[in-house]
Design an enzyme around this catalytic site. Structure first.
Site, PDB file in Angstrom:
ATOM      1  CG  HIS A  22      -1.780  -1.005   1.446  1.00  0.00           C
ATOM      2  ND1 HIS A  22      -2.177  -1.875   2.376  1.00  0.00           N
ATOM      3  CD2 HIS A  22      -2.816  -1.279   0.528  1.00  0.00           C
ATOM      4  CE1 HIS A  22      -3.211  -2.583   2.313  1.00  0.00           C
ATOM      5  NE2 HIS A  22      -3.579  -2.355   1.037  1.00  0.00           N
ATOM      6  CE  LYS A  46      -9.754  -7.421  -1.387  1.00  0.00           C
ATOM      7  NZ  LYS A  46      -8.906  -6.749  -2.518  1.00  0.00           N
ATOM      8  NE  ARG A 101      -2.507  -7.050  -4.799  1.00  0.00           N
ATOM      9  CZ  ARG A 101      -3.215  -7.596  -3.570  1.00  0.00           C
ATOM     10  NH1 ARG A 101      -2.589  -7.932  -2.491  1.00  0.00           N
ATOM     11  NH2 ARG A 101      -4.294  -7.780  -3.443  1.00  0.00           N
ATOM     12  CB  SER A 139      -4.410  -6.489   4.563  1.00  0.00           C
ATOM     13  OG  SER A 139      -3.930  -5.324   4.080  1.00  0.00           O
TER      14      SER A 139
HETATM   15  O1  PNS Z   1      -8.732  -2.541   0.309  1.00  0.00           O
HETATM   16  P1  PNS Z   1      -9.906  -2.896  -0.491  1.00  0.00           P
HETATM   17  O2  PNS Z   1     -10.749  -4.122   0.149  1.00  0.00           O
HETATM   18  O3  PNS Z   1      -9.662  -3.481  -1.769  1.00  0.00           O
HETATM   19  O4  PNS Z   1     -11.064  -1.715  -0.648  1.00  0.00           O
HETATM   20  C1  PNS Z   1     -12.047  -1.756  -1.283  1.00  0.00           C
HETATM   21  C2  PNS Z   1     -12.817  -0.446  -1.025  1.00  0.00           C
HETATM   22  C3  PNS Z   1     -12.891   0.052   0.323  1.00  0.00           C
HETATM   23  C4  PNS Z   1     -12.056   0.752  -1.990  1.00  0.00           C
HETATM   24  C5  PNS Z   1     -14.188  -0.603  -1.577  1.00  0.00           C
HETATM   25  O5  PNS Z   1     -14.782  -1.651  -1.206  1.00  0.00           O
HETATM   26  C6  PNS Z   1     -14.900   0.642  -1.548  1.00  0.00           C
HETATM   27  O6  PNS Z   1     -14.831   1.571  -2.143  1.00  0.00           O
HETATM   28  N1  PNS Z   1     -16.064   0.564  -0.513  1.00  0.00           N
HETATM   29  C7  PNS Z   1     -16.956   1.872  -0.226  1.00  0.00           C
HETATM   30  C8  PNS Z   1     -18.123   1.294  -0.662  1.00  0.00           C
HETATM   31  C9  PNS Z   1     -18.618   1.678  -2.086  1.00  0.00           C
HETATM   32  O7  PNS Z   1     -18.401   2.818  -2.615  1.00  0.00           O
HETATM   33  N2  PNS Z   1     -19.063   0.689  -2.914  1.00  0.00           N
HETATM   34  C10 PNS Z   1     -19.101   0.700  -4.419  1.00  0.00           C
HETATM   35  C11 PNS Z   1     -17.817   0.588  -5.209  1.00  0.00           C
HETATM   36  S1  PNS Z   1     -17.236  -1.143  -5.090  1.00  0.00           S
END
Ligand code: PNS
Length: 169
Positions: A22, A46, A101, A139
């Site tokens: 990150h 996720k 990645r 992570s």
């Molecule tokens: O580190 P990650 O798990 O890849 O991050 C994912 C994240 C937090 C960027 C994504 O889940 C997100 O944007 N969540 C907020 C809710 C949202 O906007 N959802 C619609 C897009 S998936």
């Protein structure tokens, strides 16, 4: 469709916890854009599970890691709830930067980028290829190794290493 130059971007994630992978993406994003906000999602990860660290802990770990690793002090770290694109609009940020990645990231990221573009066409999704030495770092891998009592000091900054040791003690 806006044709304004993008000067402020958001690097979003769950950061549970932040890794050298990150930090590499954040550092490189700051070389590309003058204003960078790291956005820490309050929500579940996720895989639909809760996070190992609280939102406050995840924010604090990133702030400490940025300082420890000598990243530019103007990089902001903020928690957010709800939709990422709404958070970007509130900040006035014009883009979202994520690290890519392997191909396995691609499908998931493309789906999110498509959804975000549908919700907010003016917010660009921008991808930075992960540096080869961090291609395998995630992570979840860090948490798994740390939970077994093994050393993760080559994968995370020292402050995160310490928090993981406390967490899994
Ligand atoms: O580190 P990650 O798990 O890849 O991050 C994912 C994240 C937090 C960027 C994504 O889940 C997100 O944007 N969540 C907020 C809710 C949202 O906007 N959802 C619609 C897009 S998936």
């Amino acid at each position: 469709m806006s044709s304004d130059l993008i000067t402020h971007v958001v690097v979003p994630g769950t950061f549970d916890p932040v890794t050298y992978g990150h930090l590499d993406v954040i550092r490189r994003t700051r070389r590309l854009f003058p204003r960078v906000t790291v956005a820490v999602a309050a929500s579940v990860n996720k895989h639909g599970r809760g996070t190992a660290f609280t939102l406050d802990e995840r924010v604090e770990m990133i702030r400490d890691a940025l300082e420890l690793e000598g990243l530019p002090p103007d990089i902001e770290v903020m928690p957010f709830t709800g939709l990422l694109v709404n958070f970007c609009k509130e900040l006035g940020a014009g883009g979202v930067v994520k690290g890519l990645r392997a191909m396995t990231d691609f499908e998931y990221e493309l789906q999110q980028a498509d959804l975000n573009s549908h919700l907010a066409p003016d917010i660009e999704s921008i991808f930075v290829m992960s540096s080869p030495q961090y291609g395998y770092v995630s992570s979840s891998i860090v948490r798994e190794i740390a939970s077994m009592g093994s050393d993760v000091s080559i994968l995370v900054p020292a402050n995160v290493d310490e928090r993981l040791r406390e967490h899994f003690r």
